[in-house]
Design a protein around this motif. Structure first.
Motif, short mmCIF file in Angstrom:
data_model
loop_
_atom_site.label_atom_id
_atom_site.label_comp_id
_atom_site.label_asym_id
_atom_site.label_seq_id
_atom_site.Cartn_x
_atom_site.Cartn_y
_atom_site.Cartn_z
N LEU A 38 0.66 -1.09 -0.17
CA LEU A 38 -0.06 0.15 0.51
C LEU A 38 0.92 1.22 0.06
O LEU A 38 1.38 1.46 0.80
N PRO A 39 0.78 2.25 -0.48
CA PRO A 39 1.60 3.11 -0.87
C PRO A 39 1.08 4.48 0.37
O PRO A 39 0.42 4.39 0.94
N GLY A 40 2.72 4.66 0.77
CA GLY A 40 2.81 5.24 1.93
C GLY A 40 2.87 4.46 3.07
O GLY A 40 2.50 5.22 4.68
N GLY A 41 2.90 3.17 3.29
CA GLY A 41 2.30 2.13 4.36
C GLY A 41 1.41 2.54 5.17
O GLY A 41 0.18 2.99 4.94
N ALA A 42 1.73 2.09 6.34
CA ALA A 42 0.09 2.27 7.17
C ALA A 42 0.12 3.43 7.56
O ALA A 42 -1.44 4.23 7.33
N LEU A 43 0.29 4.23 7.62
CA LEU A 43 0.07 6.23 8.00
C LEU A 43 -0.48 6.88 6.83
O LEU A 43 -1.64 6.95 6.92
N GLY A 44 -0.23 6.02 5.60
CA GLY A 44 -0.43 6.41 4.09
C GLY A 44 -2.11 6.29 4.03
O GLY A 44 -2.90 6.49 3.30
N VAL A 45 -2.45 4.74 4.40
CA VAL A 45 -3.34 4.07 4.35
C VAL A 45 -4.92 4.58 5.30
O VAL A 45 -5.70 5.26 4.66
N LEU A 46 -4.38 5.03 6.31
CA LEU A 46 -5.27 5.78 7.11
C LEU A 46 -5.50 6.62 6.78
O LEU A 46 -6.65 7.25 6.90
N ARG A 47 -4.32 8.14 6.12
CA ARG A 47 -5.20 9.20 5.55
C ARG A 47 -5.82 9.27 4.66
O ARG A 47 -6.14 9.45 4.02
N ALA A 48 -5.51 8.04 3.59
CA ALA A 48 -6.12 7.94 2.19
C ALA A 48 -8.45 7.44 2.21
O ALA A 48 -8.53 6.79 2.25
N MET A 49 -8.10 6.06 3.51
CA MET A 49 -9.04 5.49 3.55
C MET A 49 -10.47 6.34 4.07
O MET A 49 -11.45 6.22 3.25
N ARG A 50 -9.70 7.78 4.90
CA ARG A 50 -11.65 9.09 4.75
C ARG A 50 -12.12 9.12 3.49
O ARG A 50 -12.51 9.85 3.21
#
Length: 268
Positions: free
Chosen positions: A83-95
């Motif tokens: 996933l791009p950006g790793g875990a932090l990138g996923v959290l930011r993109a989920m919303r």
């Protein structure tokens, strides 16, 4: 109980332990959200996607948007599927990926994220993810967001636990005695911001303001430490007949007064 847990929105902490696991409760809350027709996004970190989806009916599984960090979180296999950006990138993109309508976001688990991310960065991402007034990319507000976070509290110290607890709208602590499980639920009322200005001087017993007449008297008053032009002239330009300053000295019995020059023996 399940309806009330996810119905409040915001961040819901599911605090479990080694004796009392909380993933079953997390999946039960996801089922309830699917029955309500909500969008469901899952960030899986601790178990495989197949294991997590096990036990859900086909209708619920079809509603899940699964983000897999368990299989290859750092893209070590070099498959390009990380996933791009790793875990932090996923959290930011989920919303941002959420469509219109209520959304339920499940994090399995917050403990894994807390062990791989700085606590401050994770808390900031959770705060942005669970805000009720945030917008997607098209600037339309998301109606309702519930973030379900599974937390293994035995793995963390007091500081991270208190930081996550301060963000949570609801906390569920699983425990039990004699083989009987129980859940302690803590709700927090949302804090509303003031929409109007408050005058702190409204209910004082004394007056802080001056009338026009009082202002005129105040402005015309000459303070004792202020030098006016008249006072300066009186001090600098004394008349010829006026006495000047004088110094009076009265010696006492112990003064050694020598009329001769004390330095007459020096060849200067």
């Amino acid at each position: 109980m399940l309806e009330s847990l996810s119905g409040h929105g915001g961040l819901v902490l599911l605090r479990d332990s080694v004796e009392w696991e909380g993933r079953s409760l997390l999946k039960a809350l996801i089922r309830q959200a699917a029955l309500r027709g909500e969008q469901i996004q899952v960030l899986g970190c601790e178990v495989s996607e197949e294991e997590f989806r096990e036990g859900f009916d086909p209708a619920t599984n079809s509603q899940l948007v699964y983000h897999d960090l368990f299989q290859d979180p750092l893209n070590w296999s070099n498959t390009g599927e990380a996933l791009p950006g790793g875990a932090l990138g996923v959290l930011r993109a989920m919303r941002r990926r959420a469509g219109p309508g209520p959304v339920t976001i499940a994090l399995d688990s917050l403990s894994w994220l807390l062990l791989h991310l700085p606590c401050t960065a994770l808390c900031q991402a959770l705060h942005a993810l669970s805000r009720q007034d945030s917008h997607r990319d098209d600037s339309s507000p998301v109606e309702h967001v519930c973030v379900l976070g599974l937390l293994h509290e035995e793995l963390h110290g007091r500081g991270p636990l208190e930081a996550l607890s301060s963000l949570a709208q609801t906390e569920v602590t699983l425990s039990g005695t004699g083989g009987q499980a129980s859940a302690h639920i803590l709700y927090r009322r949302p804090q509303h911001r003031l929409t109007h200005k408050v005058d702190p001087t409204t209910h004082l017993t004394f007056n802080l303001h001056l009338s026009e007449k009082e202002k005129e008297v105040k402005d015309s008053l000459t303070l004792p430490f202020q030098f006016s032009s008249e006072k300066q002239q009186a001090l600098l330009c004394r008349g010829l007949g006026q006495p000047t300053s004088r110094i009076f000295y009265e010696p006492d019995a112990y003064d050694d007064l020598d009329q001769e020059d004390p330095d007459d023996d020096l060849d200067i």
